[in-house]
Design a protein around this motif. Structure first.
Motif, PDB file in Angstrom:
ATOM      1  N   ASN A   8       0.719  -1.187   0.019  1.00 53.71           N
ATOM      2  CA  ASN A   8      -0.005  -0.001  -0.158  1.00 53.71           C
ATOM      3  C   ASN A   8       0.669   1.448  -0.296  1.00 53.71           C
ATOM      4  OD1 ASN A   8      -2.223  -1.587  -0.139  1.00 53.71           O
ATOM      5  ND2 ASN A   8      -2.934  -1.239   2.050  1.00 53.71           N
ATOM      6  N   ILE A   9       2.071   1.023   0.678  1.00 58.50           N
ATOM      7  CA  ILE A   9       3.090   2.315   0.415  1.00 58.50           C
ATOM      8  C   ILE A   9       3.408   2.651  -0.923  1.00 58.50           C
ATOM      9  CG2 ILE A   9       5.328   3.040   1.360  1.00 58.50           C
ATOM     10  CD1 ILE A   9       4.817   1.824   3.636  1.00 58.50           C
ATOM     11  N   LEU A  10       3.671   1.528  -1.743  1.00 60.29           N
ATOM     12  CA  LEU A  10       3.956   1.543  -3.059  1.00 60.29           C
ATOM     13  C   LEU A  10       2.903   2.242  -3.992  1.00 60.29           C
ATOM     14  CD1 LEU A  10       6.124  -1.795  -3.638  1.00 60.29           C
ATOM     15  CD2 LEU A  10       7.049   0.396  -3.338  1.00 60.29           C
ATOM     16  N   TYR A  11       1.686   1.784  -3.626  1.00 62.56           N
ATOM     17  CA  TYR A  11       0.475   2.202  -4.217  1.00 62.56           C
ATOM     18  C   TYR A  11       0.148   3.707  -3.978  1.00 62.56           C
ATOM     19  CZ  TYR A  11      -1.221  -2.662  -4.967  1.00 62.56           C
ATOM     20  OH  TYR A  11      -1.504  -4.049  -5.378  1.00 62.56           O
ATOM     21  N   LEU A  12       0.605   4.160  -2.789  1.00 60.93           N
ATOM     22  CA  LEU A  12       0.418   5.568  -2.303  1.00 60.93           C
ATOM     23  C   LEU A  12       1.328   6.374  -3.352  1.00 60.93           C
ATOM     24  CD1 LEU A  12      -0.480   7.915  -0.651  1.00 60.93           C
ATOM     25  CD2 LEU A  12       1.434   7.336   1.095  1.00 60.93           C
ATOM     26  N   ILE A  56       0.135   9.368  -5.893  1.00 60.26           N
ATOM     27  CA  ILE A  56       0.861  10.591  -5.986  1.00 60.26           C
ATOM     28  C   ILE A  56       1.324  10.840  -7.361  1.00 60.26           C
ATOM     29  CG2 ILE A  56       2.652  12.117  -5.195  1.00 60.26           C
ATOM     30  CD1 ILE A  56       2.384  10.474  -2.390  1.00 60.26           C
ATOM     31  N   LEU A  57       1.840  10.183  -8.058  1.00 58.60           N
ATOM     32  CA  LEU A  57       2.334  10.473  -9.391  1.00 58.60           C
ATOM     33  C   LEU A  57       1.426  10.374 -10.472  1.00 58.60           C
ATOM     34  CD1 LEU A  57       5.460   8.233  -9.229  1.00 58.60           C
ATOM     35  CD2 LEU A  57       5.339  10.502  -9.118  1.00 58.60           C
ATOM     36  N   LYS A  58       0.263   9.534 -10.355  1.00 59.89           N
ATOM     37  CA  LYS A  58      -0.776   9.569 -11.316  1.00 59.89           C
ATOM     38  C   LYS A  58      -2.249  10.078 -11.258  1.00 59.89           C
ATOM     39  CE  LYS A  58       2.116   6.780 -14.051  1.00 59.89           C
ATOM     40  NZ  LYS A  58       2.447   7.197 -15.122  1.00 59.89           N
ATOM     41  N   THR A  59      -2.279  10.898 -10.095  1.00 63.86           N
ATOM     42  CA  THR A  59      -3.456  11.311  -9.807  1.00 63.86           C
ATOM     43  C   THR A  59      -3.938  12.268 -10.834  1.00 63.86           C
ATOM     44  OG1 THR A  59      -3.893  10.603  -7.732  1.00 63.86           O
ATOM     45  CG2 THR A  59      -5.035  12.470  -8.120  1.00 63.86           C
ATOM     46  N   ASP A  60      -5.192  12.545 -11.289  1.00 59.84           N
ATOM     47  CA  ASP A  60      -5.523  13.535 -11.929  1.00 59.84           C
ATOM     48  C   ASP A  60      -6.024  14.677 -10.873  1.00 59.84           C
ATOM     49  OD1 ASP A  60      -6.969  15.661 -13.415  1.00 59.84           O
ATOM     50  OD2 ASP A  60      -7.813  14.181 -14.744  1.00 59.84           O
ATOM     51  N   TYR A  61      -5.330  15.796 -10.833  1.00 56.53           N
ATOM     52  CA  TYR A  61      -5.377  16.492  -9.706  1.00 56.53           C
ATOM     53  C   TYR A  61      -6.662  17.694  -9.867  1.00 56.53           C
ATOM     54  CZ  TYR A  61      -1.519  14.719  -6.862  1.00 56.53           C
ATOM     55  OH  TYR A  61      -0.950  13.765  -6.517  1.00 56.53           O
ATOM     56  N   LYS A  62      -6.607  17.874 -11.046  1.00 59.59           N
ATOM     57  CA  LYS A  62      -7.941  18.804 -11.440  1.00 59.59           C
ATOM     58  C   LYS A  62      -9.157  18.287 -11.017  1.00 59.59           C
ATOM     59  CE  LYS A  62      -5.921  21.641 -15.075  1.00 59.59           C
ATOM     60  NZ  LYS A  62      -5.747  21.960 -16.603  1.00 59.59           N
ATOM     61  N   ASP A  63      -9.127  16.772 -11.400  1.00 60.98           N
ATOM     62  CA  ASP A  63     -10.367  16.166 -11.090  1.00 60.98           C
ATOM     63  C   ASP A  63     -10.362  15.911  -9.613  1.00 60.98           C
ATOM     64  OD1 ASP A  63     -12.606  14.126 -11.789  1.00 60.98           O
ATOM     65  OD2 ASP A  63     -11.412  12.984 -10.875  1.00 60.98           O
ATOM     66  N   LEU A  86      -3.247   4.018   2.518  1.00 60.10           N
ATOM     67  CA  LEU A  86      -2.336   3.507   3.141  1.00 60.10           C
ATOM     68  C   LEU A  86      -3.196   2.423   3.664  1.00 60.10           C
ATOM     69  CD1 LEU A  86       0.055   5.952   4.905  1.00 60.10           C
ATOM     70  CD2 LEU A  86       0.517   4.487   2.995  1.00 60.10           C
ATOM     71  N   TRP A  87      -4.464   2.244   4.183  1.00 56.85           N
ATOM     72  CA  TRP A  87      -5.052   1.333   4.944  1.00 56.85           C
ATOM     73  C   TRP A  87      -5.982   0.513   4.177  1.00 56.85           C
ATOM     74  CZ3 TRP A  87      -7.921   4.741   9.301  1.00 56.85           C
ATOM     75  CH2 TRP A  87      -6.826   4.799  10.476  1.00 56.85           C
ATOM     76  N   TYR A  88      -6.286   0.834   3.087  1.00 58.43           N
ATOM     77  CA  TYR A  88      -7.286   0.256   2.089  1.00 58.43           C
ATOM     78  C   TYR A  88      -6.852  -0.050   0.939  1.00 58.43           C
ATOM     79  CZ  TYR A  88     -10.352   1.487   6.235  1.00 58.43           C
ATOM     80  OH  TYR A  88     -10.748   1.667   7.319  1.00 58.43           O
ATOM     81  N   GLY A  89      -5.694   0.624   0.313  1.00 60.36           N
ATOM     82  CA  GLY A  89      -5.322   0.680  -1.200  1.00 60.36           C
ATOM     83  C   GLY A  89      -6.030   1.275  -1.997  1.00 60.36           C
ATOM     84  N   SER A  90      -6.873   2.463  -1.337  1.00 65.43           N
ATOM     85  CA  SER A  90      -7.683   3.316  -2.255  1.00 65.43           C
ATOM     86  C   SER A  90      -7.123   4.580  -2.897  1.00 65.43           C
ATOM     87  CB  SER A  90      -8.734   3.806  -1.405  1.00 65.43           C
ATOM     88  OG  SER A  90      -8.218   4.500  -0.413  1.00 65.43           O
ATOM     89  N   SER A  91      -7.147   4.801  -3.979  1.00 62.97           N
ATOM     90  CA  SER A  91      -6.767   5.796  -4.687  1.00 62.97           C
ATOM     91  C   SER A  91      -7.403   7.032  -4.060  1.00 62.97           C
ATOM     92  CB  SER A  91      -6.834   6.024  -6.296  1.00 62.97           C
ATOM     93  OG  SER A  91      -8.284   5.988  -6.480  1.00 62.97           O
ATOM     94  N   PHE A  92      -6.608   8.328  -4.598  1.00 64.92           N
ATOM     95  CA  PHE A  92      -7.146   9.463  -3.902  1.00 64.92           C
ATOM     96  C   PHE A  92      -8.622   9.780  -4.537  1.00 64.92           C
ATOM     97  CE2 PHE A  92      -2.527  11.302  -3.559  1.00 64.92           C
ATOM     98  CZ  PHE A  92      -2.429  10.402  -2.449  1.00 64.92           C
ATOM     99  N   ALA A 113     -13.672  -3.061  -3.014  1.00 65.86           N
ATOM    100  CA  ALA A 113     -12.534  -3.450  -3.823  1.00 65.86           C
ATOM    101  C   ALA A 113     -12.162  -2.392  -4.532  1.00 65.86           C
ATOM    102  CB  ALA A 113     -13.086  -4.342  -4.994  1.00 65.86           C
ATOM    103  N   THR A 114     -10.781  -1.874  -3.792  1.00 63.43           N
ATOM    104  CA  THR A 114     -10.128  -0.582  -4.232  1.00 63.43           C
ATOM    105  C   THR A 114      -9.114  -0.834  -5.248  1.00 63.43           C
ATOM    106  OG1 THR A 114      -8.622  -0.657  -2.360  1.00 63.43           O
ATOM    107  CG2 THR A 114     -10.412   0.193  -1.964  1.00 63.43           C
ATOM    108  N   MET A 115      -8.630   0.234  -5.741  1.00 62.39           N
ATOM    109  CA  MET A 115      -7.503   0.038  -6.958  1.00 62.39           C
ATOM    110  C   MET A 115      -6.709  -1.029  -6.523  1.00 62.39           C
ATOM    111  SD  MET A 115      -5.713   2.953  -9.097  1.00 62.39           S
ATOM    112  CE  MET A 115      -7.186   3.730  -9.796  1.00 62.39           C
ATOM    113  N   GLY A 116      -5.998  -0.862  -5.264  1.00 64.07           N
ATOM    114  CA  GLY A 116      -4.933  -1.804  -5.073  1.00 64.07           C
ATOM    115  C   GLY A 116      -5.333  -3.497  -5.114  1.00 64.07           C
ATOM    116  N   ILE A 117      -6.467  -3.644  -4.512  1.00 62.89           N
ATOM    117  CA  ILE A 117      -7.272  -4.700  -4.493  1.00 62.89           C
ATOM    118  C   ILE A 117      -7.452  -5.213  -6.080  1.00 62.89           C
ATOM    119  CG2 ILE A 117      -9.142  -6.240  -4.015  1.00 62.89           C
ATOM    120  CD1 ILE A 117      -9.117  -4.475  -1.155  1.00 62.89           C
TER     121      ILE A 117
END
Length: 341
Positions: A3-7, A11-18, A45-51, A71-75
């Motif tokens: 989940n740290i790797l997913y975080l 951070i790198l891939k999020t569409d921040y405008k959205d 970090l807890w659930y592997g959920s994207s922003f 079922a979050t992005m990481g799962i």
């Protein structure tokens, strides 16, 4: 640790405008923006959920047990990698191969290169006064879809407002292939709800260990004054009961923190909730047969159009979207796939 790797990935891939739009919508409901951002990162970090998962799944108002149900992005990353063999997913995801493999289930599709100019002219001539749908054969999610009327003006064949030869020359400057399908006329009951695009049924199948097809989700994707029905384009999705084919939720947008459920279509004022999808048994039979064609890709999200004479497959998606599956339901569906993991 994962989940740290997913975080880092988020951070790198999020569409921040959205993301900012979702934060602003949620803050108007009385939530502090700083609190939202801090909890968004912690939940990642807890659930592997994207922003964006945090807002689209409305984690800001859900308790710990409810969040665990999603079922979050990481799962989903782990799930798709386990279910689908990487050497075979192109058979489903790439339109160039998809329509060869699944052609008997689909609307006729045509794929040409620049050397086929004479053949293209002949085929387009057969479609005078009809619409064609031009796509990028390597794209997904409704990207690059264009709809044109084919017409004849004096001695020229026109695609939209451009003469055919000029259109093709410009097209091949940026594309290796000219790929198109005939425009689909959809069933009257579906067109009445939203005529702006071909509205599709997303049917999710999974080939289980006994080689039987489980239907693990069904969604009605509804355009809102948009030429495509893709969920990421701001359109609606509503949950369907997979047994009966009845729509059991209102339609809601992907950015659900900025929306509410629409039992009635916001533009046409037609009823969404309670709709009985036509040809439901035929749709289930169609995807059950299609799901066995490439058994190495065990789970597929099929996009189904419903014509006056029955259902046809538009495309398949090996990495089908978790959002259309869970957001309309208003609850997590991790339990549905947990037994396969």
């Amino acid at each position: 640790m994962k989940n740290i790797l997913y975080l880092g990935f988020f951070i790198l891939k999020t569409d921040y405008k959205d993301l900012i739009k979702s934060i602003n919508c949620t803050s108007k409901k009385g939530y502090n923006k700083l609190f939202l951002c801090i909890r968004m990162v912690i939940n990642s970090l807890w659930y592997g959920s994207s922003f964006v998962d945090y807002y689209n799944f409305q984690f800001y108002r859900k308790n710990k047990e409810q969040k665990k149900e999603y079922a979050t992005m990481g799962i989903m990353y782990k799930f798709h990698n386990k279910m689908n063999h990487k050497d075979f997913i192109d058979e489903v995801d790439n339109k160039k191969t998809f329509f060869k493999t699944f052609n008997k289930f689909c609307n006729p599709a045509f794929l040409y290169t620049q050397k086929d100019m004479d053949i293209i002219t002949t085929v387009i001539l057969e479609r005078i006064n009809q619409k064609i749908v031009i796509k990028n054969p390597e794209s997904s999610g409704g990207k690059g879809v264009r709809i044109f009327q084919v017409q004849k003006k004096e001695n020229s064949i026109m695609i939209g407002d451009e003469e055919l030869i000029t259109f093709l020359k410009n097209h091949f400057k940026e594309n290796e292939y000219f790929y198109f399908e005939d425009f689909i006329v959809q069933h009257e009951s579906i067109a009445n709800i939203s005529p702006s695009a071909v509205n599709t049924i997303r049917m999710i199948t999974l080939l289980n260990d006994e080689n039987r097809v489980d239907i693990i989700g069904s969604v009605f994707r509804i355009s809102v004054d948009c030429p495509i029905d893709n969920y990421s384009a701001g359109n609606l999705a509503a949950e369907i009961d997979s047994e009966t084919g009845v729509v059991i939720s209102g339609g809601i947008r992907k950015r659900s923190s900025c929306d509410s459920y629409h039992e009635i279509h916001p533009s046409t004022k037609q009823q969404i909730l309670g709709l009985k999808v036509p040809f439901w048994n035929e749709i289930k039979q169609l995807v059950t047969e299609a799901a066995h064609i490439v058994p190495q890709v065990r789970t597929v999200g099929w996009d189904i159009a419903i014509t006056p004479s029955g259902p046809i497959i538009i495309e398949g998606n090996s990495k089908w979207n978790k959002d259309t599956w869970q957001i309309p339901a208003g609850k997590g569906k991790l339990h549905v796939i947990k037994k396969y993991l």
